[in-house]
Write an enzyme that holds these catalytic residues in place. Structure first.
Site, PDB file in Angstrom:
ATOM      1  CD  GLU A  95      -1.529   2.368   2.110  1.00  0.00           C
ATOM      2  OE1 GLU A  95      -1.089   3.269   1.590  1.00  0.00           O
ATOM      3  OE2 GLU A  95      -1.345   2.204   3.207  1.00  0.00           O
TER       4      GLU A  95
ATOM      5  CB  CYS B 220      -1.496   6.465   2.451  1.00  0.00           C
ATOM      6  SG  CYS B 220      -2.589   5.334   3.434  1.00  0.00           S
TER       7      CYS B 220
END
Length: 675
Positions: free
Chosen positions: A257, A296
């Site tokens: 990720e 993120c």
């Protein structure tokens, strides 16, 4: 005295004595901790996980592992306040740390609950569906999932030292796989404090969790095809890890990720004065300033109709200008500093890069926002030529920075967002069905999650930047191509799917689930008279037959009010391609079936709480008879020790032995009191 962080290896805390690196406070630059992993025997840590932690976890069932997670979540929840105090030096406000600390604890609670509710009280998972591999039915196939026998290496980012660690840890432990976790150095002191709480609890078995403070050394060299690496961070580091010789050679599972230029798109219907316009502005500001934009999932690209560009910029400027920036420990502070001076310098460099295609319209990249520390005021840019721009879709300033990009129509909006080459999340703000349809399905292939916000859901929406335990967290392409969370999907990453082939009897015995074609003995005592412990998988009731008359059908129609023509009008029923004439109600068949197999007297069967997989396979006409075969399909321990769940296979036949209906019946049966 400055703390020297310790690693937790082979069930003991180990402090490094050399190679130490300083960790500075984001608030004022003072050194808050030092760390190094020098001296750790990574081969021994991997071996300890495989030989001690793995077997200890795999001896437990999914339910027992879920109980460990719940106990751990309760223990940590009662001791979380020191984590809040410690985490202030990362630059996070208490609101920011609520996401990190309580969000992480909530994830553990969620996986504990799902493990009990959705997984069996077994050490393996049987997937639904049986493959018939032979004409006579004596050779079949099923799929089972079993825990990997290796170790999960978790490498986390600096922005969420608690949530990042816990959201990876929970599904791994639930699956039965031990973990070696390595936090980013900049906030490792918070992760160390969390792991110390976990180890002090004594809840996890030996070898289930190890912790690395500092670099990974030669850790990855010791990984095999039974291991997994889950990484959160930059594209550059992700590529180095993915291309590590041991990972590529041994086909080590790799879940990433990473960088993501997430977008928020304002629909053309969401004009100033509409709830959606106001919600859009509020969400963009929140995503730019929460964790000082170091998420993120933060919004990096703000897509707006060209006609609304000035309105959006003016509304954002009003909210961002004068924002309270300062010490995150102060209640009035809305945004704290970035995690470090180095991170702030990197963000400024990225802003300079973006400025070749965009102009700064709010904020000043040189403005620290507050004296000392790693502070930076929010910066909003406007893309000057969206059609030709490239850097706004490839350069991520990981801080309180976002760029407004105007679009001319929905097709162009989709095309511009897609230039990001894959993101974790996009959000769409509209109250128009057609706009939502065009944007959602245009963006879906490029995103792991899409949030649609309008006036109807805004009050309860968790927001653009909040990954949830039940939904996939990950994204294609640039975002890494991996998936975390997603409910039980997250557990599957740590399990091996294996096809089993054999006879129904053999596979039923192996999976502790009755499969069609396996022996179905009829006991002398009706299964409803036997308690949970006494019941054996495969035990069966074969009922007598009952003839269904036209009078039964008409009475059922009058009694229930279901006078659908297929049951009451012969001519209309015959005109229907599915029926030969008037037929019995499906629910009449179910009701009569229950009447055939139920044992009416009080006993250990406590309650019928549902049906699964119901199918009506053949119509039943007046004059047909039905009989039932009821078989114990599977037993699952329930949350309470007083009872357990019994899943029954129910098959209803007509006088020609053809199946007219089939379903799973779910009941709760009493368990005897423990001696």
């Amino acid at each position: 005295m400055t703390a020297i962080l310790q690693s937790y290896a082979e069930d003991r805390w180990v402090a490094a004595t050399d190679g130490l690196a300083d960790i500075a406070s984001a608030i004022d630059g003072r050194v808050v901790a030092r760390l190094s992993s020098r001296g750790l025997d990574f081969a021994a840590m991997v071996r300890h996980a495989r030989e001690v932690g793995g077997p200890a976890l795999r001896r437990r069932t999914f339910h027992q592992r879920a109980d460990l997670l719940k106990a751990l979540a309760v223990y940590l929840s009662e001791r979380k306040e020191p984590l809040y105090a410690l985490a202030a030096d990362t630059g996070a406000t208490r609101r920011d740390n609520l996401i990190d600390i309580d969000g992480g604890l909530g994830t553990i609670f969620a996986y504990a609950s799902r493990g009990r509710r959705e997984l069996p009280s077994e050490r393996f998972l049987l997937e639904d569906g049986v493959e018939r591999l032979s004409k006579g039915g004596s050779f079949i196939g099923v799929h089972v999932l079993t825990p990997l026998t290796g170790v999960a290496v978790h490498i986390n980012a600096f922005n969420f030292p608690c949530w990042g660690l816990l959201e990876k840890l929970a599904p791994a432990l639930l699956a039965g796989v031990p973990v070696i976790t390595k936090p980013a150095s900049a906030t490792a002191y918070v992760a160390e404090a969390l792991v110390k709480l976990i180890t002090e609890s004594g809840i996890l078995p030996a070898g289930a969790l190890q912790f690395v403070a500092g670099g990974t050394g030669d850790l990855l060299d010791h990984l095999t095809g039974q291991d997994l690496v889950a990484f959160t961070g930059s594209i550059e580091t992700s590529e180095k890890l993915r291309n590590h010789p041991a990972i590529s050679r041994n086909a080590v599972r790799f879940v990433a990720e990473r960088d993501s230029l997430n977008a928020a798109v304002l629909g053309p219907d969401a004009t100033p004065g509409t709830p959606e316009f106001d919600l859009f502005v509020k969400e963009v500001v929140r995503e730019m300033t929460a964790k000082a934009g170091q998420k993120c999932t933060a919004i990096r690209r703000i897509l707006v109709p060209r006609a609304l560009e000035r309105d959006v910029i003016a509304a954002l400027a009003q909210k961002l200008t004068g924002l309270a920036i300062g010490d995150p420990r102060q209640e009035a502070t809305r945004m704290g500093p970035l995690v470090s001076i180095a991170q702030r310098d990197d963000v400024r460099a990225r802003i300079a890069d973006l400025s070749t295609e965009a102009e700064v319209v709010v904020g000043d990249p040189a403005n620290d926002g507050a004296p000392g520390g790693a502070f930076l005021a929010p910066v909003l840019l406007r893309c000057t030529d969206p059609a030709r721009a490239r850097k706004v879709h490839s350069v991520e300033a990981f801080g309180p920075v976002a760029t407004v990009i105007a679009y001319d129509d929905l097709d162009q909006a989709v095309e511009l967002v897609r230039r990001g080459e894959g993101s974790l999340v996009a959000s769409v703000f509209t109250h128009d069905d057609a706009v939502a349809d065009a944007l959602v399905f245009g963006l879906a292939p490029f995103h792991g999650r899409i949030l649609v916000v309008d006036r109807d859901c805004a009050g309860e929406s968790t927001g653009h930047g909040s990954p949830l335990p039940g939904l996939v967290h990950g994204g294609p392409g640039r975002a890494g191509g991996g998936e975390e969370l997603g409910g039980i999907r997250g557990v599957h990453h740590y399990l091996q799917r294996t096809a089993l082939q054999g006879s129904p009897a053999r596979l039923s015995a192996l999976t502790r689930t009755w499969l069609q074609g396996a022996p179905a003995p009829v006991p002398a005592i009706h299964p409803f008279r036997r308690n949970y412990e006494e019941l054996a998988v495969g035990e069966t009731v074969e009922t007598a037959a009952r003839t269904i008359t036209l009078a039964d059908i008409e009475h059922f129609a009058e009694f229930t009010g279901d006078a659908f023509y297929a049951h009451m009008d012969e001519a209309a029923a015959k005109a229907n391609p599915f029926f030969p004439g008037r037929v019995a109600h499906g629910y009449l068949i179910l009701s009569f079936a229950a009447g055939l197999f139920v044992d009416p007297a009080p006993g250990p069967l406590l309650a019928n709480y549902g049906l699964d997989n119901l199918r009506f396979l053949k119509p039943v006409s007046p004059g047909d008879s039905i009989r039932v075969r009821l078989t114990v399909k599977r037993k699952t321990a329930a949350r309470m020790p007083e009872y357990g769940e019994v899943r029954w296979d129910v098959e209803v036949f007509n006088q020609a032995d053809e199946t007219v209906a089939r379903y799973d019946l779910l009941t709760m049966s009493a368990r005897p009191a423990a001696a």
